[in-house]
Design a protein around this motif. Structure first.
Motif, short mmCIF file in Angstrom:
data_model
loop_
_atom_site.label_atom_id
_atom_site.label_comp_id
_atom_site.label_asym_id
_atom_site.label_seq_id
_atom_site.Cartn_x
_atom_site.Cartn_y
_atom_site.Cartn_z
N MET A 111 -8.92 -22.00 -9.91
CA MET A 111 -10.07 -21.31 -10.67
C MET A 111 -9.74 -19.88 -11.19
O MET A 111 -9.10 -19.04 -10.57
CB MET A 111 -11.27 -21.03 -9.63
N THR A 112 -10.34 -19.66 -12.33
CA THR A 112 -9.64 -18.28 -13.07
C THR A 112 -10.56 -17.03 -12.75
O THR A 112 -11.42 -17.34 -11.88
CB THR A 112 -9.74 -18.43 -14.69
N VAL A 113 -9.81 -15.78 -12.91
CA VAL A 113 -10.49 -14.88 -12.46
C VAL A 113 -11.87 -14.47 -13.01
O VAL A 113 -12.74 -14.15 -12.18
CB VAL A 113 -9.73 -13.50 -12.88
N SER A 114 -11.96 -14.96 -14.16
CA SER A 114 -13.33 -14.66 -14.84
C SER A 114 -14.46 -15.54 -13.99
O SER A 114 -15.55 -15.07 -14.12
CB SER A 114 -13.05 -14.99 -16.38
N LEU A 115 -14.09 -16.83 -13.80
CA LEU A 115 -15.03 -17.50 -13.05
C LEU A 115 -15.49 -17.09 -11.60
O LEU A 115 -16.48 -17.26 -11.12
CB LEU A 115 -14.62 -18.84 -13.00
N ILE A 116 -14.44 -16.51 -10.98
CA ILE A 116 -14.58 -16.05 -9.83
C ILE A 116 -15.63 -15.01 -9.85
O ILE A 116 -16.68 -14.75 -9.28
CB ILE A 116 -13.35 -15.69 -8.86
N LEU A 117 -15.36 -13.89 -10.82
CA LEU A 117 -16.14 -12.78 -10.94
C LEU A 117 -17.53 -13.12 -11.39
O LEU A 117 -18.72 -12.76 -11.24
CB LEU A 117 -15.54 -11.81 -12.24
N CYS A 144 -19.12 -16.07 -10.42
CA CYS A 144 -19.76 -16.53 -9.26
C CYS A 144 -20.21 -15.27 -8.26
O CYS A 144 -21.35 -15.39 -7.79
CB CYS A 144 -18.70 -17.59 -8.49
N LEU A 145 -19.36 -14.61 -8.46
CA LEU A 145 -19.76 -13.10 -7.59
C LEU A 145 -20.88 -12.69 -8.17
O LEU A 145 -21.88 -12.16 -7.57
CB LEU A 145 -18.70 -12.16 -7.56
N TRP A 146 -21.05 -12.48 -9.61
CA TRP A 146 -22.27 -11.97 -10.37
C TRP A 146 -23.50 -12.66 -9.80
O TRP A 146 -24.51 -12.16 -9.85
CB TRP A 146 -22.21 -12.15 -11.83
N VAL A 183 -15.56 -14.87 -19.85
CA VAL A 183 -15.37 -16.45 -19.24
C VAL A 183 -15.26 -17.07 -20.48
O VAL A 183 -14.30 -18.15 -20.32
CB VAL A 183 -16.84 -16.55 -18.53
N ASN A 234 -11.82 -19.38 -20.60
CA ASN A 234 -12.12 -20.76 -20.23
C ASN A 234 -12.56 -21.66 -21.22
O ASN A 234 -12.88 -22.66 -21.19
CB ASN A 234 -13.08 -20.77 -19.06
#
Length: 86
Positions: free
Chosen positions: A1-7, A9-11, A44, A48
């Motif tokens: 999973m990329t950093v942008s998707l992790i961020l 999901c955190l959002w 994102v 992606n």
């Protein structure tokens, strides 16, 4: 999973947590979520692709449904005025 998707999901997790706060905090929290969400949506999409960007945008709109509804009403107001004048 990329950093942008992790961020992203955190959002969503932060948005859900802010939604549980008392109602007087909702609009200031929405402004902050919008300010963070727009650049995150671009990130994102950049990292992606457009399909993931559209999915992330749909998630953001579902979380921020009232600000989105007010924005659409505000944008439609001049169109309704023109229709009344004709």
């Amino acid at each position: 999973m990329t950093v942008s998707l992790i961020l992203a999901c955190l959002w969503v997790v932060v948005a859900a947590g802010l939604g549980m706060l008392p109602q007087r905090f909702h609009w200031p929290a929405a402004y902050g979520l919008i300010a963070l969400g727009i650049p995150l949506l671009g990130y994102v999409t950049y990292q992606n692709g457009p399909l993931a960007g559209m999915v992330a945008m749909a998630a953001g709109v579902s979380v921020l449904r009232w600000p989105t509804l007010y924005l659409l009403r505000w944008l439609a107001r001049p169109l309704r005025r023109r229709q009344r004048e004709e």
